[in-house]
Scaffold this motif. Structure first.
Motif, PDB file in Angstrom:
ATOM      1  N   ILE A 428       0.841  -1.189   0.000  1.00 59.79           N
ATOM      2  CA  ILE A 428       0.000   0.000   0.000  1.00 59.79           C
ATOM      3  C   ILE A 428       0.880   1.245   0.000  1.00 59.79           C
ATOM      4  O   ILE A 428       1.643   1.473   0.947  1.00 59.79           O
ATOM      5  N   GLN A 429       0.784   2.036  -1.045  1.00 57.82           N
ATOM      6  CA  GLN A 429       1.538   3.287  -1.102  1.00 57.82           C
ATOM      7  C   GLN A 429       0.932   4.298  -0.129  1.00 57.82           C
ATOM      8  O   GLN A 429      -0.290   4.470  -0.074  1.00 57.82           O
ATOM      9  N   ILE A 430       1.794   4.967   0.632  1.00 53.36           N
ATOM     10  CA  ILE A 430       1.323   5.969   1.589  1.00 53.36           C
ATOM     11  C   ILE A 430       1.206   7.314   0.882  1.00 53.36           C
ATOM     12  O   ILE A 430       2.210   7.885   0.446  1.00 53.36           O
ATOM     13  N   PRO A 431      -0.030   7.828   0.729  1.00 47.91           N
ATOM     14  CA  PRO A 431      -0.225   9.065  -0.040  1.00 47.91           C
ATOM     15  C   PRO A 431       0.018  10.344   0.759  1.00 47.91           C
ATOM     16  O   PRO A 431       0.140  11.426   0.193  1.00 47.91           O
ATOM     17  N   GLY A 432       0.037  10.240   2.067  1.00 44.34           N
ATOM     18  CA  GLY A 432       0.168  11.424   2.920  1.00 44.34           C
ATOM     19  C   GLY A 432      -0.034  11.026   4.370  1.00 44.34           C
ATOM     20  O   GLY A 432       0.168   9.867   4.745  1.00 44.34           O
ATOM     21  N   PRO A 433      -0.445  11.969   5.233  1.00 41.04           N
ATOM     22  CA  PRO A 433      -0.690  11.650   6.644  1.00 41.04           C
ATOM     23  C   PRO A 433      -1.690  10.499   6.801  1.00 41.04           C
ATOM     24  O   PRO A 433      -2.655  10.392   6.033  1.00 41.04           O
ATOM     25  N   LEU A 434      -1.476   9.655   7.800  1.00 40.66           N
ATOM     26  CA  LEU A 434      -2.314   8.486   8.032  1.00 40.66           C
ATOM     27  C   LEU A 434      -3.063   8.606   9.349  1.00 40.66           C
ATOM     28  O   LEU A 434      -2.513   9.101  10.341  1.00 40.66           O
ATOM     29  N   LYS A 435      -4.306   8.141   9.342  1.00 38.75           N
ATOM     30  CA  LYS A 435      -5.059   7.978  10.574  1.00 38.75           C
ATOM     31  C   LYS A 435      -5.179   6.488  10.847  1.00 38.75           C
ATOM     32  O   LYS A 435      -5.667   5.727  10.009  1.00 38.75           O
ATOM     33  N   ILE A 436      -4.712   6.071  12.009  1.00 39.99           N
ATOM     34  CA  ILE A 436      -4.715   4.661  12.369  1.00 39.99           C
ATOM     35  C   ILE A 436      -5.571   4.472  13.618  1.00 39.99           C
ATOM     36  O   ILE A 436      -5.415   5.195  14.607  1.00 39.99           O
ATOM     37  N   GLU A 437      -6.488   3.516  13.539  1.00 40.21           N
ATOM     38  CA  GLU A 437      -7.354   3.204  14.680  1.00 40.21           C
ATOM     39  C   GLU A 437      -7.453   1.691  14.834  1.00 40.21           C
ATOM     40  O   GLU A 437      -7.507   0.963  13.848  1.00 40.21           O
ATOM     41  N   TYR A 438      -7.472   1.247  16.064  1.00 36.51           N
ATOM     42  CA  TYR A 438      -7.825  -0.142  16.300  1.00 36.51           C
ATOM     43  C   TYR A 438      -8.580  -0.251  17.623  1.00 36.51           C
ATOM     44  O   TYR A 438      -8.377   0.535  18.542  1.00 36.51           O
ATOM     45  N   VAL A 439      -9.481  -1.213  17.667  1.00 37.45           N
ATOM     46  CA  VAL A 439     -10.371  -1.416  18.803  1.00 37.45           C
ATOM     47  C   VAL A 439     -10.060  -2.774  19.422  1.00 37.45           C
ATOM     48  O   VAL A 439      -9.923  -3.775  18.707  1.00 37.45           O
ATOM     49  N   TYR A 440      -9.950  -2.819  20.746  1.00 35.55           N
ATOM     50  CA  TYR A 440      -9.560  -4.067  21.395  1.00 35.55           C
ATOM     51  C   TYR A 440     -10.278  -4.225  22.730  1.00 35.55           C
ATOM     52  O   TYR A 440     -10.835  -3.290  23.298  1.00 35.55           O
ATOM     53  N   LYS A 441     -10.216  -5.450  23.242  1.00 34.47           N
ATOM     54  CA  LYS A 441     -10.765  -5.781  24.558  1.00 34.47           C
ATOM     55  C   LYS A 441      -9.889  -6.871  25.170  1.00 34.47           C
ATOM     56  O   LYS A 441      -9.653  -7.906  24.538  1.00 34.47           O
ATOM     57  N   ILE A 442      -9.388  -6.639  26.362  1.00 32.03           N
ATOM     58  CA  ILE A 442      -8.616  -7.660  27.084  1.00 32.03           C
ATOM     59  C   ILE A 442      -9.582  -8.439  27.967  1.00 32.03           C
ATOM     60  O   ILE A 442     -10.190  -7.886  28.873  1.00 32.03           O
ATOM     61  N   THR A 443      -9.728  -9.730  27.694  1.00 37.27           N
ATOM     62  CA  THR A 443     -10.693 -10.545  28.442  1.00 37.27           C
ATOM     63  C   THR A 443     -10.028 -11.503  29.417  1.00 37.27           C
ATOM     64  O   THR A 443     -10.702 -12.131  30.229  1.00 37.27           O
ATOM     65  N   ALA A 444      -8.705 -11.645  29.330  1.00 40.17           N
ATOM     66  CA  ALA A 444      -7.978 -12.492  30.282  1.00 40.17           C
ATOM     67  C   ALA A 444      -6.526 -12.030  30.320  1.00 40.17           C
ATOM     68  O   ALA A 444      -5.966 -11.612  29.315  1.00 40.17           O
ATOM     69  N   GLY A 445      -5.916 -12.106  31.506  1.00 42.91           N
ATOM     70  CA  GLY A 445      -4.525 -11.708  31.654  1.00 42.91           C
ATOM     71  C   GLY A 445      -4.391 -10.360  32.340  1.00 42.91           C
ATOM     72  O   GLY A 445      -5.261  -9.494  32.227  1.00 42.91           O
ATOM     73  N   LYS A 446      -3.281 -10.168  33.059  1.00 41.90           N
ATOM     74  CA  LYS A 446      -3.014  -8.915  33.761  1.00 41.90           C
ATOM     75  C   LYS A 446      -1.736  -8.283  33.234  1.00 41.90           C
ATOM     76  O   LYS A 446      -0.777  -8.969  32.876  1.00 41.90           O
ATOM     77  N   ARG A 447      -1.734  -6.970  33.197  1.00 43.79           N
ATOM     78  CA  ARG A 447      -0.558  -6.195  32.821  1.00 43.79           C
ATOM     79  C   ARG A 447       0.020  -6.646  31.475  1.00 43.79           C
ATOM     80  O   ARG A 447       1.228  -6.732  31.268  1.00 43.79           O
ATOM     81  N   VAL A 448      -0.892  -6.957  30.537  1.00 40.98           N
ATOM     82  CA  VAL A 448      -0.460  -7.283  29.184  1.00 40.98           C
ATOM     83  C   VAL A 448      -0.644  -6.042  28.313  1.00 40.98           C
ATOM     84  O   VAL A 448      -1.664  -5.348  28.417  1.00 40.98           O
ATOM     85  N   LEU A 538      -9.954  -2.682  12.865  1.00 42.81           N
ATOM     86  CA  LEU A 538      -8.702  -2.061  12.450  1.00 42.81           C
ATOM     87  C   LEU A 538      -8.987  -1.169  11.258  1.00 42.81           C
ATOM     88  O   LEU A 538      -9.633  -1.604  10.295  1.00 42.81           O
ATOM     89  N   GLN A 539      -8.527   0.077  11.319  1.00 44.21           N
ATOM     90  CA  GLN A 539      -8.744   1.019  10.225  1.00 44.21           C
ATOM     91  C   GLN A 539      -7.479   1.825   9.980  1.00 44.21           C
ATOM     92  O   GLN A 539      -6.885   2.367  10.914  1.00 44.21           O
ATOM     93  N   ILE A 540      -7.069   1.905   8.716  1.00 40.37           N
ATOM     94  CA  ILE A 540      -5.974   2.762   8.292  1.00 40.37           C
ATOM     95  C   ILE A 540      -6.470   3.554   7.088  1.00 40.37           C
ATOM     96  O   ILE A 540      -6.919   2.966   6.096  1.00 40.37           O
ATOM     97  N   ALA A 541      -6.396   4.873   7.184  1.00 41.78           N
ATOM     98  CA  ALA A 541      -6.938   5.716   6.120  1.00 41.78           C
ATOM     99  C   ALA A 541      -6.116   6.996   6.017  1.00 41.78           C
ATOM    100  O   ALA A 541      -5.321   7.324   6.901  1.00 41.78           O
TER     101      ALA A 541
END
Length: 543
Positions: A428-448, A538-541
C-alpha cells in the motif's frame, strides 16, 4: 403476498422467495429465459455493490488458482440478497490463496449471488459465473442456440450484459453433452466471440473452457490439453482440465501450453472429494503438489467437502485445518489500497453487534457483510523485527464482536517475551498523513500490553512503526518502551461498551510515497499469566 417466480413474467432471473417474500438470486434455466432477460427496478436488489479491489501482484507467468464452488448444487441460503437467519452457515474466508472464484450450479446460466461477489471483490478475487449444458436436454439446448449466428450472438450479448450488470468478471463454459459435428465450428466461434466481447466490455475478464467436448463433438474428457480440445483453448483465456489426469498428461499439457506462449493458462482440476486418481479431503495436498511440479495453474473443485462431510458444528476448526494443510501450495496475496478497514467478521454471527453493543439477538448470515479477512491465520509466523516465542494463537472468534458477528482473538503466554501476530501482507503506497485506529478488549490476563506494528518499506530499507497505548508500567508512572523495535507512536484511547479504541494521526514527510508491506499485532507482559485479547476493528486511512 408477493407473486411466485413463475407468475412474475417480467423477472426472468430475479424474484422473491415464495415463503418469506424476501428478494433472492436465481439462475436462468432455459434459453428462452436468457434471451428474455432484461434489467429493471427489481433486479437492482441482486447487483453486487463492491467493486473488484486490487491485491498484491504476482510475478509474470506465475500459476493461478481458481476455486470452483459446488456446494450441494448452489443457491442455498446464499441466494437471499438480504441474508438469512442461520447459526452455522457455509462461508468461505480463505480468499488470500485464490485468484478467481467460480460460482457453479447445474442450471444453464449460473449468476453468482451478490453476497459471494461482494465478498470476493473485497479480497481482490475475480468472480465468475457458469454456462452449463448437460446430457440430452443440454444437447437439445446447444443444438438450438448453435443453429444460427444470430441466436449465437444474442446469447453472447445477453451473457456479457448480465456479467456487466451484476458486476462479475467472467464465465466458465461447461458443455457436457455431445455436439453435432457440423455445429462444432459454431461452438468454437461462440467461445471466441464470448471471450472477445467480455474483454471489450469488462477489462481483465476471463472466459474458461471446461475439458469435455472434443473438436469432433464427442463428450469425451481428455484430462489433458491435446489436439482434441486445443481449438477451444486457443480462443479463450484458459482450459479447466477434468480431474482424471496423470503425470504424463500434465507434462505434455505443460509443453503444449508453453509452446503456445501461455504457460499458466491450463487450470488442472483437483477434486476435493477425491473422485480421481488422488486422495481428497485433508490429503488433497498430494494432488496439488503434483500440479505445482509442472508450474501449472490449479482449479480446485468442491471445497464445500469440509462443510458437507466433517460436521457443521466444527466447521471453522475443520476448515482452518483443511487450508492450513495446503496453504504452501498457493501464492498469498493481500490489500494494496486505502482505506483498509475490517472488523474481521466472516459474514455471519450468533448475534449482531454495533460498537460492542448487541443490536440483534438472532443468528444471521449475509456474505455481503463479510469484511476483509487476515492474510495469515492459525500459523506461527514471525514478524521480521520481533521475537516471537512461547505459546500463541490467532484465530477468528464468533462469540463476541465490536461490529458485525465476529472479531479476532489473540491468545498466548508471553513469559516476558514479545509475541507477534502477523495479520496482513500488503503493498500500500502511503499518499500522505495516516489515521490509524484499532479497537480491542482484554478478556484475560493482567498487565499485558497490546501494540500494532506497521512494516514500512522506504528508501530501499524496511522499518517498523509501532502504534500503542500507555504501557502498564507507564500507567504506574514508570517510563518504559513497549517494544525495542521501530519508531513508536502513543495513541489516544477511549473506551465504550467494554471495548477500547486507540487513534493516532501520523504526519511524517519522510513516509510520503513509502509502502506498507505488512501489518501485525504484538503483545508483551511482565507476567507468565496466559492472556486473551479481542481485536474488534482495524482502520488505516488518509488523515
Amino acid at each position: 403476498m408477493t407473486a411466485p417466480c413463475e407468475q412474475t413474467m417480467h423477472l426472468p432471473q430475479f424474484c422473491y422467495d415464495q415463503e418469506t417474500g424476501e428478494p433472492v438470486c436465481q439462475p436462468l434455466k432455459t434459453l428462452e429465459k436468457l434471451l428474455q432477460w432484461t434489467p429493471n427496478k427489481d433486479t437492482e436488489h441482486g447487483k453486487a455493490v463492491v467493486h473488484l479491489q486490487t491485491c498484491t501482484p504476482k510475478q509474470p507467468n506465475s500459476p493461478r488458482t481458481t476455486l470452483c464452488h459446488d456446494m450441494k448444487g448452489g443457491y442455498l441460503e446464499d441466494r437471499f440478497v438480504n441474508g438469512v437467519q442461520q447459526a452455522d452457515p457455509y462461508r468461505f474466508y480463505h480468499w488470500q490463496y485464490i485468484d478467481s472464484f467460480i460460482y457453479f450450479s447445474h442450471s444453464f446460466i449460473t449468476i453468482p449471488p451478490c453476497g459471494w461477489t461482494n465478498a470476493a471483490h473485497r479480497h481482490g478475487v475475480q468472480m465468475m459465473g457458469t454456462l452449463i449444458t448437460e446430457w440430452d436436454d443440454g444437447y437439445k439446448l446447444c443444438h438450438k442456440f448453435l443453429e444460427s449466428l444470430d441466436i449465437l450472438n444474442q446469447v453472447i450479448d445477453q451473457m456479457v450484459k448480465i456479467a456487466k450488470y451484476y458486476n462479475f468478471e467472467g464465465w466458465l463454459v461447461n458443455i457436457e453433452n455431445k455436439i453435432e459435428k457440423e455445429q462444432v465450428p459454431k461452438l468454437i466461434e461462440f467461445v471466441k466471440r464470448l471471450t472477445e466481447k467480455m474483454h471489450a466490455e469488462i477489462p481483465n475478464s476471463t472466459v474458461l473452457w471446461y475439458d469435455s467436448v472434443t473438436i469432433h463433438g464427442n463428450l469425451k474428457w481428455q484430462d489433458q490439453l491435446n489436439d482434441l480440445n486445443k481449438a477451444y483453448f486457443d480462443v479463450c483465456d484458459g482450459i479447466f482440465l477434468n480431474y482424471g489426469w496423470k503425470d504424463k498428461g500434465l507434462e505434455s499439457s505443460a509443453k503444449m501450453a508453453v509452446d503456445a506462449g501461455r504457460p499458466v493458462d491450463v487450470y488442472v482440476g483437483v477434486d476435493v472429494f477425491g473422485r480421481s486418481g488422488f486422495k481428497g479431503g485433508y490429503d488433497v495436498k498430494e494432488a496439488l503438489d503434483a500440479v505445482n511440479k509442472h508450474n501449472m495453474s490449479i482449479a480446485l473443485f468442491a471445497q464445500g467437502w469440509v462443510y458437507e462431510t466433517q460436521g457443521v458444528e466444527n466447521f471453522m476448526e475443520n476448515e482452518n485445518r483443511f487450508w492450513e494443510n495446503i496453504r504452501n501450495c498457493f501464492h498469498v496475496h493481500g490489500p494494496t489500497s486505502l482505506p483498509l478497514s475490517t472488523s474481521f467478521c466472516q459474514g455471519f454471527g450468533r448475534k449482531y453487534y454495533m460498537e460492542g453493543k448487541v443490536e440483534e439477538e438472532a443468528a444471521w448470515h449475509n456474505l455481503t457483510k463479510q469484511e476483509l479477512q487476515p492474510t495469515f491465520l492459525n500459523s506461527q509466523f514471525k514478524s521480521p523485527a520481533s521475537s516471537c516465542k512461547g505459546n500463541q494463537c490467532m484465530r477468528l472468534c464468533n462469540s463476541d464482536a465490536y461490529k458485525g458477528g465476529g472479531c479476532l482473538e489473540l491468545t498466548g503466554t508471553p513469559q516476558g517475551d514479545v509475541l507477534c501476530y502477523r495479520l496482513f501482507s500488503a503493498l500500500i503506497q502511503i499518499p500522505g498523513p495516516l489515521k490509524i485506529e484499532y479497537v480491542y478488549k482484554i478478556t484475560a490476563g493482567k498487565r499485558v500490553d497490546l501494540f500494532m506494528e506497521m512494516q514500512i518499506f522506504v528508501d530501499d530499507a524496511e522499518s517498523l512503526l509501532i502504534v500503542r497505548g500507555l504501557s502498564a508500567s507507564e500507567k504506574d508512572g514508570v517510563q518504559e518502551k513497549v517494544s525495542c523495535h521501530g519508531k513508536e507512536y502513543v495513541a489516544g484511547e477511549k473506551c465504550v461498551n467494554g471495548w477500547c479504541k486507540r487513534s493516532v494521526i501520523i504526519k511524517e514527510e519522510s513516509l510520503l510515497g513509502a509502502a506498507i508491506v505488512g501489518l501485525n499485532f504484538g503483545c508483551v507482559s511482565k507476567t507468565e499469566e496466559p492472556f486473551k485479547i479481542l481485536i474488534g476493528e482495524l482502520q488505516i486511512a488518509e488523515a
